[in-house]
Structure formats: structure tokens, C-alpha cells
Enzyme design. Structure first.
Site, PDB file in Angstrom:
ATOM      1  CG  PHE A  68      -1.838   1.201   1.232  1.00 12.67           C
ATOM      2  CD1 PHE A  68      -3.031   1.182   0.529  1.00 12.67           C
ATOM      3  CD2 PHE A  68      -1.487   2.369   1.896  1.00 12.67           C
ATOM      4  CE1 PHE A  68      -3.864   2.298   0.495  1.00 12.67           C
ATOM      5  CE2 PHE A  68      -2.299   3.487   1.866  1.00 12.67           C
ATOM      6  CZ  PHE A  68      -3.494   3.445   1.168  1.00 12.67           C
ATOM      7  CD  GLU A 166       6.104   7.742  22.053  1.00 13.77           C
ATOM      8  OE1 GLU A 166       5.036   7.416  21.501  1.00 13.77           O
ATOM      9  OE2 GLU A 166       6.300   8.840  22.573  1.00 13.77           O
ATOM     10  CE  LYS A 168       3.188   3.413  12.338  1.00 12.32           C
ATOM     11  NZ  LYS A 168       1.897   2.801  12.351  1.00 12.32           N
ATOM     12  CG  ASP A 170      -0.232  -3.238  13.284  1.00 12.16           C
ATOM     13  OD1 ASP A 170      -0.896  -2.313  12.781  1.00 12.16           O
ATOM     14  OD2 ASP A 170       0.136  -4.235  12.645  1.00 12.16           O
ATOM     15  NE  ARG A 189      -6.304   7.626  11.552  1.00  8.70           N
ATOM     16  CZ  ARG A 189      -5.129   7.880  12.102  1.00  8.70           C
ATOM     17  NH1 ARG A 189      -4.725   9.103  12.219  1.00  8.70           N
ATOM     18  NH2 ARG A 189      -4.374   6.898  12.524  1.00  8.70           N
ATOM     19  CE1 TYR A 278      -0.939   7.685  19.300  1.00  9.86           C
ATOM     20  CE2 TYR A 278      -0.778   5.350  19.802  1.00  9.86           C
ATOM     21  CZ  TYR A 278      -1.269   6.369  19.024  1.00  9.86           C
ATOM     22  OH  TYR A 278      -2.098   6.085  17.976  1.00  9.86           O
ATOM     23  CE  LYS A 365       3.879   1.294   7.994  1.00  8.90           C
ATOM     24  NZ  LYS A 365       2.705   1.269   7.582  1.00  8.90           N
ATOM     25  CB  CYS A 459      -5.865 -23.775 -19.675  1.00 13.25           C
ATOM     26  SG  CYS A 459      -6.833 -23.949 -18.179  1.00 13.25           S
ATOM     27  CB  CYS A 462      -9.917 -26.370 -20.324  1.00 10.28           C
ATOM     28  SG  CYS A 462      -9.368 -24.726 -20.795  1.00 10.28           S
ATOM     29  CB  CYS A 477      -7.497 -20.162 -19.162  1.00 10.59           C
ATOM     30  SG  CYS A 477      -8.617 -21.218 -20.086  1.00 10.59           S
ATOM     31  CB  CYS A 483     -11.828 -23.043 -18.542  1.00  7.20           C
ATOM     32  SG  CYS A 483     -10.541 -23.505 -17.402  1.00  7.20           S
TER      33      CYS A 483
HETATM   34  S1  IVH Z   1       1.754   9.542  17.538  1.00  6.66           S
HETATM   35  C1  IVH Z   1      -0.055  13.422  15.369  1.00  6.66           C
HETATM   36  N1  IVH Z   1       2.653   7.351  18.583  1.00  6.66           N
HETATM   37  O1  IVH Z   1       0.286   4.972  13.915  1.00  6.66           O
HETATM   38  C2  IVH Z   1       0.273  11.985  15.302  1.00  6.66           C
HETATM   39  N2  IVH Z   1       1.112   7.159  16.790  1.00  6.66           N
HETATM   40  O2  IVH Z   1       0.739   5.153  11.049  1.00  6.66           O
HETATM   41  C3  IVH Z   1       0.145  11.316  16.603  1.00  6.66           C
HETATM   42  N3  IVH Z   1       0.500   4.839  16.251  1.00  6.66           N
HETATM   43  O3  IVH Z   1      -1.842   7.662  13.346  1.00  6.66           O
HETATM   44  C4  IVH Z   1       0.447   9.878  16.502  1.00  6.66           C
HETATM   45  N4  IVH Z   1       1.737   3.871  17.781  1.00  6.66           N
HETATM   46  O4  IVH Z   1      -2.649   5.692  14.956  1.00  6.66           O
HETATM   47  C5  IVH Z   1       1.849   7.880  17.630  1.00  6.66           C
HETATM   48  N5  IVH Z   1       3.513   5.497  19.660  1.00  6.66           N
HETATM   49  C6  IVH Z   1       2.713   6.014  18.725  1.00  6.66           C
HETATM   50  C7  IVH Z   1       1.942   5.214  17.885  1.00  6.66           C
HETATM   51  C8  IVH Z   1       1.146   5.822  16.906  1.00  6.66           C
HETATM   52  C9  IVH Z   1       0.862   3.657  16.817  1.00  6.66           C
HETATM   53  C10 IVH Z   1      -0.445   4.921  15.114  1.00  6.66           C
HETATM   54  C11 IVH Z   1      -1.328   6.136  15.130  1.00  6.66           C
HETATM   55  C12 IVH Z   1      -0.866   6.895  13.928  1.00  6.66           C
HETATM   56  C13 IVH Z   1      -0.421   5.773  13.028  1.00  6.66           C
HETATM   57  C14 IVH Z   1       0.446   6.228  11.873  1.00  6.66           C
END
Ligand code: IVH
Length: 741
Positions: A68, A166, A168, A170, A189, A278, A365, A459, A462, A477, A483
Site C-alpha cells: 500500500f 516509542e 508503533k 498496530d 480517527r 501516546y 516501519k 491451461c 482445459c 485462460c 474451462c
Molecule cells: S503519535 C499526530 N505514537 O500509527 C500523530 N502514533 O501510522 C500522533 N501509532 O496515526 C500519533 N503507535 O494511529 C503515535 N507510539 C505512537 C503510535 C502511533 C501507533 C499509530 C497512530 C498513527 C499511526 C500512523
């Protein structure tokens, strides 16, 4: 739905998604004309829109985050090279949306309403965010994090600054508002400007406090974070869904966002969701740093991660990344990267925001987890559209919690690009898709015994010579009407749950095909019981159920029918959009390309596909037969309940019925009721099929909730319900059920 080859050439395209100024100008090298760029940009926008919807609304992504991001990068590159092609509604200009329908401003519960069955349901009141809820610029490349640090350093001049690193998380973003120490509102959001009000659901998430503790919190403030589903809860939920014949969630993130949007807060509570916070937005916070703000939040009882580190330079960040790239595999929840934020709030203010991202933060990432295994053989699978996909059979290997035995190689170009050989050791990865893919070959471990695979020219099913259209990565095919795999594949698609919802599987479709009873969807509608009894193992009862299910499919709404007929590139949501726009198949059939292109999210590729579908006389003949069979080829003006015999009742269903569970749910809503997945004091009755869940039975009994079987339910909705008191008792496999309690 999309078979995406996101990159026009092999290799990794570096760059911050949407960051704008940190990527290499790859496309300048391609020397595209403006016209070519315009076509590609439209194609990309259409693919991005479709995949955004699959991700944010359906919670069922079909491509990985990485793929993406590559689509988005390609679009950004084109728009950068050809600024005239930028449109105000380009996805590069806005964040994805999880809103459950179009924008409705939230004035209170009274504005809650449902859309017609033909459009996405709008289940939540929406409110504006006090501060826009933005996303983060992201990169897979550490040198771009370095660029970020350097750029920040330049912008802030001589002022020293620190960086908060920090995890991230998921999951799905949430914005909580506390008023006078009490949880006041929780918004998703949404589209970044408006969010869905999921406050009641948030109250059922165990680590979100309803009341703050400690002191010193502002009278009213917002705090943002992520709702996620730990692996253990995810595995439990998917096991339950499989037992109940519901599609499992592809990953914990989709499970989290799907669960947060449930209409039953108690069920949300059972899903094991968790929250981590966060970010406290605001211009005049009583703190000097982000770290200080989060420490205060933690002292008020709010869930804040203890895995944060304050770093002073890129080396500290690199160490943090290297540590968590390995250690994250041992965390009980999913993380997809690291977020690096300027810690000082005054500097954050100086740096400010772009229209999509803060300039004071960036996400690095992690690449998806990989495993190394060996290719044992390659199968060439024919799909319902005739596309022949090479699929590698692998030595089983453990990857991100599951054993992987097969992986897709997509198309001949991909095989060639990877220079794949049978016997090779290969890297496999799981993305957003359930089927993993091969991303690389360990050529160093070759010993000469490996064999170069030969893509067949006929194929495998078929024997028809395969074709490959110009500009098309896949091989097809062309024998669509002869087919066997394509014919059966189209039939399976037609009857699938999200299409006509006819209860049958591969074996039935196989038998119908082999005996020549039904080769095309329209044939289903002239099947007789005698026909079905000719099939191996079929009895009066199974034949009856199958015929009932076929008959019930005549009521399936137009949007689903449009999806069921299998127009290439017209997925479930595109079909709904087309149905809502054209209202009737004849209007769609006679639409010109210009008219099609005016429809939201319809680009060149889809428009051409629709035109060529209706230009084929064989398709037209099928549609004519289906129309004669009584299928819904226009939008029904009302989705008013058929009766109000279940008005005001919340009904929980459990067990197996003579029709699908979805059909039972449809019947409940058609008669004015509401179905729910968990029993509470508000449940009117438990509708129990065969082998109902013992926990549900126990709970219903404990709460004194009535239990009703299928026959009783059918009588009830047909208006022939026996009076309370003269209800018969029925025996089921496990226990005695009493009709009407
Ligand atoms: S800070 C103004 N901190 O990841 C932005 N986001 O791909 C404030 N996310 O939109 C976001 N862990 O939904 C922040 N430690 C972290 C995060 C975090 C996950 C998410 C969040 C963000 C998205 C971006």
C-alpha cells in the site's frame, strides 16, 4: 480484488509515504508523458481508494502495508513530477477514513440513523475532532530517519532537543476526552476531521479508566492512543469465528478495528481489547515535554507504554530500533514499527504540521517478518477470472504464529524477477493478505540441483492456449465459458456468503458441474429436488435446504447481485457503490464510459471492465436468465421491516440452522428485531439452532432468558406464534428447550 504489481519495476522504492520531500525522484527516470502519468495516477487513486476502504471500513485488507505504501509513493512521485495532476481529493492530500458511512454531525443520539441496505451502514454518531487527527509520515529506511533528525536540528537552530522513541502499536487510533476526571467521549480517527463516537464501546475496554485518579489533570483534555488486540485474544476470537463458520480476521489490527465498531458494547468487552495512550494534543498544555505529559497521564491512571526511551541522537534511535526489531517478536501484541517524536513541546509547535502529518514526528516501519524455507514444487492455479497464478508448495515453516505451506508467486514476471527455481531456498513474508508471498531467493545456497520452472503455455485445466494481454502481468485462460475451473470458480463466487449467500461448498458445485445439472449461476434457479437427489449422498432434507437457500437468494439486494455476477475488478464495495448510483441493472448496462467515470471511486480500469462485461453477449444472456428467475436487479426503495413482530427485541442466535446464520440475522432485522452476539439482561430470547453454544445456554438459563428453536421462531415471525403458556417443549441434542421460556 486487485492483483497488484505495485511497482513498475523491481526493487524497493525508498521514501516517506507522503512525507513529500524525503524521497528519491524515481519517476523522473521513467520519462512518462503527462497523459501516461494522468492515466496511472487515476488507476493508483482508484486502487488506493479501494484498498483504503478494505482496510478502514471492511477491516479486510487485501494487500500488505508495504505494498500500500508503495502505491502511495508512486502516486506522490507522479504528482510531484506533474503538479497539474494533483486533485483536491487525491489520497495524498488526506488521511484514510474509518467512518461508518458519510459524515453526519453528532448532535446527540437522535441523529443516529441507518442508511438503506444498499449503502454502507452508518451505525455511529459522528463528532468533529477538536484538533485534526493526523497520521504519521513513515519510512522503511533508517537513512531517512537520519534525514529527519538532521532536518529537525536545522529547523530548530541552536536549541538542543531530545527525541522520544516509542513502539508503533498496530491497532486502531482512538481519541479519549476526559471531562472533570471522567471519561466523556471516545472517537475513532474517522476521516481525521470527524470521528465515530464509540464511547460506550470504549467503556467496556478493560484498561480504559472511567475515572482518573491522582490530581492535577486539566478540567477537560484529550488524549490519543491505539486500541489493539493482544495475540492471545486474537487467537481466541478467530477460533470462535471459525467454529461459528464466520470468516476469521486477517490480523489483530483488523480484529481490533472491527471489534471497536461492534454495535454491542458488552461483546466489545468480551473481545479482550486493550488501549495504550501516546499523545496529548493541545497548544497550551501545562507541560514542557511530551515525556512529562505522558508521565502525568500515567499518574492519573491512564495506560501509557513503559517501553519509551528518550534519545539524544541518531545512534540512540538506531539502538532502540535494532533492539525492538528483535524483541518485538516476544511482545504479547503486534507492533509495526517505531515512532520517533521531538520531545520538547515548544519545538513541536515551531515545527508544526503538514496537511497530513506532524513535522515533529516520523514512523520507522519494520519490514514484515520473514521465514526461510524451500520450494518443493509449483502449481499453476486457474482462478474464476481465468488468471493462472503460480503457487509454490513449500517445506512447512513457522511464520508469525502460523505454519506456512504455500505461497503465491503472483505471475510469470514475478517468477522471472526473483529468478525462482524449484528446490530454491526462499524467503516468505506475510502481509495484509492471508496467503503469504515469496519475497527473495537465497541464491548462495544453490547446489545445482534446482530446476528452472516452466510456465505452461496451455491451461492446466482445459488445455486451451494461454494468453497475455499487452500491459497485463498475468496470463489468462481465455476459455471463460468452457474451462471447468473457471465455470466452477464463477459459481462458487456467485453463491458465496457476501454474494448470493447460497449454502453450498466446493463439493456441491463439483457434483452439479459433473452431472451437468448447473454450470452457470442461472441454472441453479431451475434445479428440482429430483435433480438434487441424483447427487451422491443427497437426501430429501439436504435437497430441501439447498432449494430453500436458492429461493431465499431471490431476495438478496441488488448490490450483492451485482457483486455475484463477477464483473472483473468490481468487488463487494464497488458493486454497492454502482448499485446505489445506477439503482437498476439496465441503467448500468447502458451507461457510457463518461457516465461510469463520474461515479465515486470508478476509474478507467473498472469502467473498461464494466463496459466489456456488458458487451459480451454470453454475459447478457446470463443476466436475462437471472432476471427471469426473479433476482433483484434494482434497488428496493424501502428497507422497511417486513413485519414488526420482533420490534424492540434483541435476539441472540447460537448453533446451526437450516439456513445460514446470516439469513437468520436478515430475518430478525426484516421483522423489526436486532441481533446481538452476547446475552445480557436486555436479550428478548436466545434463538437456538442445532448444537447451540453451551456457554450461551448456561447464561440464558442463569438470567432466565427465553430459549426458542428455529421452528418456534419461524412461527413467531409468520404471525402464528402460540400464546404464552401453551408453548410445547422440544428436545434438542443436549437438553430440553422450552419455547417461550
Ligand atoms: S503519535 C499526530 N505514537 O500509527 C500523530 N502514533 O501510522 C500522533 N501509532 O496515526 C500519533 N503507535 O494511529 C503515535 N507510539 C505512537 C503510535 C502511533 C501507533 C499509530 C497512530 C498513527 C499511526 C500512523
Amino acid at each position: 480484488m486487485w492483483d497488484i504489481c505495485p511497482m513498475p519495476a523491481a526493487g524497493c522504492f525508498p521514501g516517506l509515504s507522503g512525507g513529500g520531500d524525503m524521497w528519491h525522484d524515481y519517476y523522473q527516470m521513467l520519462e512518462m508523458t503527462e497523459e501516461q502519468a494522468r492515466i496511472r495516477a487515476e488507476e493508483l487513486r482508484s486502487m488506493i481508494a479501494e484498498n483504503n476502504r478494505l482496510y478502514y471500513v471492511d477491516n479486510a485488507p487485501k494487500i500488505s502495508d508495504y505494498d500500500f505504501d508503495m502505491l502511495m509513493n508512486e502516486l506522490i512521485a507522479i504528482e510531484k513530477q506533474f503538479p497539474r495532476l494533483v486533485t483536491p481529493d487525491s489520497p495524498t492530500m488526506k488521511v484514510g477514513s474509518d467512518l461508518s458511512g458519510g459524515p453526519v454531525s453528532g448532535g446527540g443520539a437522535s441523529s443516529r440513523r441507518r442508511n438503506s441496505a444498499e449503502t454502507a451502514p452508518r451505525e455511529f454518531v459522528q463528532y468533529p475532532h477538536r484538533y485534526p487527527m493526523l497520521s504519521l509520515g513513515n519510512t522503511y529506511d533508517i537513512s531517512e530517519v537520519e534525514d529527519f533528525v538532521q532536518r529537525t536540528s536545522k529547523s530548530v537552530g541552536n536549541t538542543g532537543f531530545t527525541l522520544s522513541c516509542e513502539l508503533k502499536f498496530d491497532g486502531t487510533a482512538i481519541c479519549l476526552t476526559y471531562r472533570k476526571g471522567r471519561l466523556f467521549r471516545a472517537l475513532t480517527r474517522g476521516d481525521g476531521v470527524m470521528g465515530d463516537d464509540v464511547t460506550e464501546n470504549a467503556r467496556h475496554i478493560r484498561n480504559i479508566p472511567q475515572h482518573l485518579c491522582g490530581s492535577g489533570y486539566p478540567d477537560e483534555f484529550e488524549i490519543r492512543g491505539e486500541i489493539y488486540m493482544p495475540y492471545a485474544a486474537f487467537d481466541r476470537l478467530n477460533a470462535e469465528r471459525e467454529r461459528d463458520e464466520e470468516a476469521p480476521f486477517a490480523n489483530p489490527r483488523n480484529a481490533a478495528s472491527g471489534s471497536l465498531k461492534l454495535l454491542d458494547p458488552e461483546e466489545v468487552g468480551h473481545r479482550g481489547l486493550e488501549c495504550t495512550l501516546y499523545h496529548i494534543p493541545g497548544d497550551s498544555l501545562p507541560f514542557s515535554s511530551h515525556d512529562e505529559a505522558l508521565k502525568a497521564a500515567s499518574s492519573w491512571g491512564l495506560p501509557v507504554s513503559d517501553k519509551r526511551r528518550i534519545c539524544t541522537d541518531i545512534h540512540g534511535i538506531e539502538d532502540y530500533i535494532a533492539y525492538w526489531d528483535t524483541e518485538r517478536k516476544y511482545l504479547p501484541f503486534a507492533t509495526d514499527g517505531i515512532v520517533i517524536k521531538v520531545n520538547e513541546l515548544a519545538l513541536q509547535k515551531t515545527l508544526g504540521y503538514t496537511s497530513k502529518f506532524p513535522r515533529w514526528a516520523v514512523a520507522y516501519k519494520f519490514k514484515a517478518e520473514q521465514a526461510l524455507t524451500r520450494i518443493v514444487s509449483i502449481d499453476y492455479q486457474v482462478g474464476r477470472t481465468g488468471a493462472v497464478t503460480p503457487v509454490a508448495n513449500l517445506e512447512p515453516v513457522q511464520l508469525a504464529g502460523t505454519v506456512v505451506k504455500r505461497a503465491t508467486l503472483h505471475n510469470p514476471d514475478q517468477m522471472q524477477m526473483l529468478d525462482i527455481r524449484i528446490g530454491d531456498h526462499v524467503y516468505v513474508e506475510k502481509g495484509g493478505e492471508i496467503i503469504p508471498k515469496i519475497t527473495g531467493v537465497d541464491t548462495a545456497s544453490r547446489d545445482g540441483s534446482e530446476a528452472v520452472p516452466v510456465f505452461p503455455d496451455t491451461c492446466p485445466d482445459c488445455g486451451t492456449p494461454l494468453v497475455r494481454d499487452e500491459g497485463e502481468a498475468r496470463v489468462f485462460c481465455p476459455n471463460a465459458s468452457g474451462c471447468p475451473t473457471q465455470i466452477k470458480g464463477k459459481m462458487l463466487h456467485f453463491i458465496s456468503r457476501k454474494a448470493m449467500n447460497i449454502t453450498a461448498g466446493d463439493a456441491t458445485v463439483d457434483q452439479l458441474y459433473t452431472l451437468g445439472l448447473a454450470r452457470f449461476p442461472a441454472d441453479l434457479y431451475s434445479l428440482t429436488k429430483e435433480d438434487l437427489l441424483r447427487m451422491d449422498g443427497w437426501k430429501d432434507r439436504s435437497a430441501g435446504r439447498f432449494l430453500e437457500s436458492i429461493a431465499a437468494s431471490r431476495k438478496v439486494p441488488f448490490g450483492h447481485v451485482l457483486f455475484a455476477i463477477g464483473i472483473r475488478y468490481v468487488g463487494e464495495s464497488t458493486a454497492k457503490t454502482l448499485a446505489a448510483h445506477f439503482r437498476d441493472i439496465h441503467a448500468l448496462m447502458s451507461a457510457t464510459k463518461e457516465e461510469l467515470l463520474k461515479v465515486e471511486d470508478i476509474g478507467e480500469v473498472i469502467a473498461d471492465s464494466i463496459l466489456s462485461y456488458f458487451a459480451d453477449s454470453r454475459n447478457m444472456e446470463q443476466i436475462e436468465r437471472l432476471e427471469k428467475a426473479g433476482l433483484q436487479f434494482s434497488v428496493q426503495e424501502d428497507d422497511k421491516p417486513v413485519s414488526d413482530s420482533l420490534k424492540g427485541m434483541t435476539i441472540v442466535i447460537s448453533g446451526v440452522f437450516s439456513v445460514s446464520r446470516d439469513e437468520m440475522k436478515r430475518l430478525i432485522s426484516a421483522h423489526g428485531g436486532k441481533s446481538s452476539s452476547s446475552i445480557s439482561g436486555k436479550t428478548a430470547f436466545l434463538l437456538a439452532g442445532e448444537k447451540p453454544g453451551p456457554e450461551k445456554l448456561q447464561k440464558a438459563e442463569a438470567l432466565g432468558i427465553k430459549i426458542l428453536d428455529e421452528a418456534g421462531f419461524m412461527e413467531m415471525i409468520s404471525g402464528n406464534a402460540p400464546e404464552k403458556g401453551d408453548s410445547p417443549e422440544v428436545e434438542t441434542e443436549n437438553r430440553q428447550l422450552t419455547l417461550f421460556g
